[in-house]
Design a protein around this motif. Structure first.
Motif, PDB file in Angstrom:
ATOM      1  N   ILE A  90       0.854  -1.196   0.000  1.00  0.00           N
ATOM      2  CA  ILE A  90       0.000   0.000   0.000  1.00  0.00           C
ATOM      3  C   ILE A  90       0.885   1.238   0.000  1.00  0.00           C
ATOM      4  O   ILE A  90       1.653   1.462   0.925  1.00  0.00           O
ATOM      5  CB  ILE A  90      -0.937   0.007   1.226  1.00  0.00           C
ATOM      6  N   PRO A  91       0.780   2.030  -1.059  1.00  0.00           N
ATOM      7  CA  PRO A  91       1.655   3.200  -1.172  1.00  0.00           C
ATOM      8  C   PRO A  91       1.229   4.316  -0.228  1.00  0.00           C
ATOM      9  O   PRO A  91       0.066   4.400   0.177  1.00  0.00           O
ATOM     10  CB  PRO A  91       1.480   3.622  -2.633  1.00  0.00           C
TER      11      PRO A  91
ATOM     12  N   LYS B  10      -1.896   6.451  -1.055  1.00  0.00           N
ATOM     13  CA  LYS B  10      -3.265   5.914  -1.070  1.00  0.00           C
ATOM     14  C   LYS B  10      -3.896   6.149   0.298  1.00  0.00           C
ATOM     15  O   LYS B  10      -3.367   5.718   1.327  1.00  0.00           O
ATOM     16  CB  LYS B  10      -3.234   4.410  -1.381  1.00  0.00           C
TER      17      LYS B  10
ATOM     18  N   ALA C 218      -8.697   2.773   0.900  1.00  0.00           N
ATOM     19  CA  ALA C 218      -8.226   1.399   0.665  1.00  0.00           C
ATOM     20  C   ALA C 218      -9.069   0.398   1.453  1.00  0.00           C
ATOM     21  O   ALA C 218      -9.461  -0.653   0.938  1.00  0.00           O
ATOM     22  CB  ALA C 218      -6.756   1.274   1.048  1.00  0.00           C
TER      23      ALA C 218
ATOM     24  N   ARG D 279      -7.661  11.291  -3.762  1.00  0.00           N
ATOM     25  CA  ARG D 279      -7.561  10.356  -4.876  1.00  0.00           C
ATOM     26  C   ARG D 279      -6.868  10.973  -6.077  1.00  0.00           C
ATOM     27  O   ARG D 279      -7.180  12.091  -6.466  1.00  0.00           O
ATOM     28  CB  ARG D 279      -8.957   9.939  -5.313  1.00  0.00           C
ATOM     29  N   THR D 280      -5.962  10.242  -6.652  1.00  0.00           N
ATOM     30  CA  THR D 280      -5.360  10.652  -7.918  1.00  0.00           C
ATOM     31  C   THR D 280      -5.474   9.462  -8.856  1.00  0.00           C
ATOM     32  O   THR D 280      -5.708   8.345  -8.402  1.00  0.00           O
ATOM     33  CB  THR D 280      -3.876  11.010  -7.742  1.00  0.00           C
ATOM     34  N   SER D 281      -5.296   9.720 -10.135  1.00  0.00           N
ATOM     35  CA  SER D 281      -5.369   8.607 -11.073  1.00  0.00           C
ATOM     36  C   SER D 281      -4.216   7.654 -10.814  1.00  0.00           C
ATOM     37  O   SER D 281      -3.066   8.061 -10.694  1.00  0.00           O
ATOM     38  CB  SER D 281      -5.299   9.103 -12.520  1.00  0.00           C
ATOM     39  N   ARG D 282      -4.505   6.395 -10.699  1.00  0.00           N
ATOM     40  CA  ARG D 282      -3.457   5.404 -10.472  1.00  0.00           C
ATOM     41  C   ARG D 282      -3.203   4.577 -11.734  1.00  0.00           C
ATOM     42  O   ARG D 282      -2.447   3.626 -11.716  1.00  0.00           O
ATOM     43  CB  ARG D 282      -3.814   4.496  -9.288  1.00  0.00           C
ATOM     44  N   TRP D 283      -3.884   4.952 -12.814  1.00  0.00           N
ATOM     45  CA  TRP D 283      -3.697   4.238 -14.083  1.00  0.00           C
ATOM     46  C   TRP D 283      -2.551   4.906 -14.815  1.00  0.00           C
ATOM     47  O   TRP D 283      -2.729   5.956 -15.435  1.00  0.00           O
ATOM     48  CB  TRP D 283      -4.973   4.309 -14.905  1.00  0.00           C
TER      49      TRP D 283
ATOM     50  N   ALA E  88      -0.614   3.648 -17.225  1.00  0.00           N
ATOM     51  CA  ALA E  88      -0.382   3.263 -18.619  1.00  0.00           C
ATOM     52  C   ALA E  88      -1.324   3.975 -19.578  1.00  0.00           C
ATOM     53  O   ALA E  88      -2.425   4.316 -19.217  1.00  0.00           O
ATOM     54  CB  ALA E  88      -0.534   1.763 -18.778  1.00  0.00           C
TER      55      ALA E  88
END
Lengths: 201, 446
Positions: free
Chosen positions: B337-338, B341, B346, B440-444, B446
């Motif tokens: 868990i970063p 987050k 979570a 929350r931030t985008s964790r995607w 790619a």
């Protein structure tokens, strides 16, 4: 007198298949065939209608209510038709940490659908699902029975475009960890399997 | 042992000279799933050895002596479980393989089933012989369709080659398998729920006793084990209990499949001798975190998280050390868990999972896990929570423990309690300011 519409029983012309499924289980365990029979109908019709539930219940020897009670317990049987491409997005923690929520939002935006919806032409439907066991190759998108892992924005867009042309690209064969290097190291020593095209329906 | 943030050494468990990778040796190898490939590297020799050179009691003794403990999460000694079976009475007995892997953070069984199905079948054959069951049930979760296809093909091959059926492997032993596909329900990983599901019922857990050894599938004596446990049995019989028991620690023998997910450089499954440290797994093998981390879940979503400290990272991954640290080894599924987050977010993710998967049978779980807890998390995350809500949530998860038929409510309560224990400040920040400490931030990426 009015002629009531009738529906050809699903298994009427599939007696061999029916016998094979019932034959998997001991005679005293006939009820075990309930889930595989539901799977057969759903595979062909993309849902299991009330009429089919009644038919299966009769085969198994339980009431339709009991059969529906079992069916509704599980999240992958559908009472309403899903699309030809049923898009299932995992959003549980490991996928969420790799962008599962953003993936879901992206797929919704691209298809104009949200969780539980099927489009008018019956091509796409979307379902939020829980952990698919693809945590090491997250985020994962399951289309029908196939997993597409470590999906990227461009990868999803290409996948959706292909499905709009009624093509389903082969699923990923990701393993993560050190198992890709193993494949390279030991490929020479194991016989190739010509039947393995890597595709799930 | 690496202490840097990212290991540059290309160490992989597969090529580690200190021990022999057995369970995962052929995972990821093209074509390894066929009977010919399996036999080419000595497959079914262990089953032949067990069936021709050992009595069923000797097989059980060997597995007991190996020290193998169940790999499904609970860690119950496998040989001891097998010895609970009553003497044969002439009626049908069952060996069941629990391939309903669905604990978030766990994905080891899937690749075993897909890439090396015969290893699992061989383990079931040996176990079936040991407990004198002529029928096995392989219950695979519905989403693992590729595994289902591979298993069906492997079973067909095995039947055609006389590995399954009447007089298997040229012996007088009969053994066959029923492959059964689930349909999406985490609760089916609970052994009695799985049996109900197999029997065509709703997958509600059963009251115990009677235990499966007395009344399992169709009310008949039944033993149920995890996929990895069956695979381990093959190597125990093949190389001997002493070889197996020489690996690992005092109370945890052999090798185990550990999994790493979350923001690390090389997420995946790694086979290690039991007692290796989290640091070895996360840094040396998985390459370390890609961003600062604050905690890790040690063994699947239901095991209480541990803060990211040197002491915790150096903990040996075995049953005793985990219990001492107030958590559990579980399935060995580590989730990193970063720092970035929000811990409340979570935990809500996991609570939502358990809320969705509660079968609704027991009131505390139906009301607590399925209804109240997710609603309270929603209230907190909406910025509407109060200090009293936090106390109420802590009290609730305390009262959820041990109140239901099966461990699902506990599986939800324990990680929530641990998040309060270690990260109460993040909950308090949400209550005080109405916004998460880590928005929350985008964790995607790619």
């Amino acid at each position: 007198m009015v002629d009531l519409p009738t529906l050809q029983p699903f298994f009427a012309d599939k007696l061999e298949l029916l016998a094979e499924i019932l034959g998997r289980y001991p005679e005293y365990g006939r009820r075990s065939a309930l889930m595989p029979l539901l799977w057969e109908v759903q595979r062909a019709e993309r849902h299991v209608s009330e009429a089919r539930i009644e038919e299966i219940a009769e085969i198994i020897g339980v009431t339709a209510t009991e059969a529906k009670g079992v069916m509704s317990f599980y999240s992958t049987y559908h009472e309403q038709p899903v699309g030809r491409y049923h898009l299932q997005v995992c959003r549980t923690l490991s996928c969420a940490l790799a962008g599962g929520d953003e993936l879901y939002a992206h797929v919704c935006e691209r298809t104009g659908l949200v969780n539980g919806e099927t489009d008018a032409e019956g091509r796409f439907s979307i379902q939020n699902v829980e952990c698919l066991g693809s945590c090491g190759t997250a985020p994962v998108l399951q289309v029908n029975d196939a997993f597409y892992e470590r999906v990227t924005r461009s990868g999803v867009d290409a996948l959706l475009e292909a499905m709009r042309r009624d093509e389903l690209p082969p699923p990923t064969r990701e393993r993560g960890g050190d198992n890709a290097s193993a494949a390279k190291a030991e490929r020479q020593t194991t016989p190739a399997d010509p039947t393995d095209a890597g595709g799930a329906a | 042992m690496s202490t840097v943030a990212e290991s540059s050494r290309p160490i992989t468990s597969r090529f580690d000279p200190r021990f022999e990778v057995t369970l995962y040796r052929y995972v990821g190898v093209e074509g390894a799933h066929t009977l010919d490939a399996y036999r080419a590297h000595g497959g079914y020799a262990a089953a032949t050895k067990a069936l021709t050179e050992r009595t069923p009691a000797q097989v059980i003794d060997e597995v007991k002596a190996s020290g193998l403990r169940g790999r499904g999460g609970a860690g119950f000694p496998t040989g001891l479980k097998w010895s609970f079976m009553p003497p044969p009475d002439g009626g049908q007995r069952f060996i069941v393989c629990n391939a309903d892997e669905s604990e978030p953070g766990s994905f080891k069984d899937r690749y075993l089933l897909e890439d090396d199905p015969h290893q699992v079948i061989e383990g079931m054959l040996i176990a079936g012989y040991a407990i004198q069951a002529t029928l096995g049930v392989l219950y695979v979760r519905g989403e693992y369709y590729r595994a289902y296809e591979r298993l069906q093909a492997a079973i067909d091959e095995a039947r055609a080659a006389g590995v399954l059926g009447t007089g298997v492997l040229g012996t007088g032993v009969d053994f066959d398998l029923i492959l059964h596909r689930g349909a999406g329900a985490y609760i089916c990983g609970e052994e009695t729920a799985l049996m109900n599901s197999f029997e065509g019922l709703r997958a509600n857990p059963r009251l115990k006793p009677p235990f499966p050894a007395q009344a399992g599938v169709y009310g008949r004596p039944t033993t149920i084990n995890n996929v990895e446990s069956f695979a381990s049995v093959v190597h125990i019989i093949d190389k001997g209990a002493a070889w197996y028991a020489a690996m690992g620690t005092d109370d945890s023998k052999g090798t185990k499949l550990y999994q790493v997910s979350g923001p690390v450089h090389r997420p995946g499954v790694y086979e290690l001798p039991m007692g290796a440290s989290f640091r070895e797994l996360i840094y040396d093998l998985a390459g370390g975190p890609t961003e600062p981390a604050k905690a890790f879940i040690p063994g699947g979503s239901s095991t209480p998280m541990l803060p990211w400290t040197d002491a915790n990272l150096d903990l040996p991954m075995d049953y005793a050390s985990m219990a001492k640290a107030g958590t559990m080894l579980g399935t060995g599924g580590v989730i990193v868990i970063p720092e970035s987050k929000c811990i409340v977010d979570a935990m809500y993710n996991l609570v939502r999972f358990y809320a969705h998967e509660s079968c609704g049978k027991c009131t505390p779980c139906r009301e607590g896990v399925s209804t109240w807890l997710p609603k309270m998390f929603q209230k907190l995350l909406a910025g509407l929570g109060t200090c009293e809500d936090l106390s109420l949530m802590e009290e609730m998860v305390r009262h959820l423990r041990g109140t239901a038929f099966c461990p699902l409510a506990d599986a939800c309560a324990m990680p929530v309690a641990a998040s309060f224990q270690h990260f109460r400040s993040e909950y308090e920040h949400l209550v005080d300011t109405g916004t998460p400490l880590h928005p929350r931030t985008s964790r995607w990426v790619a």
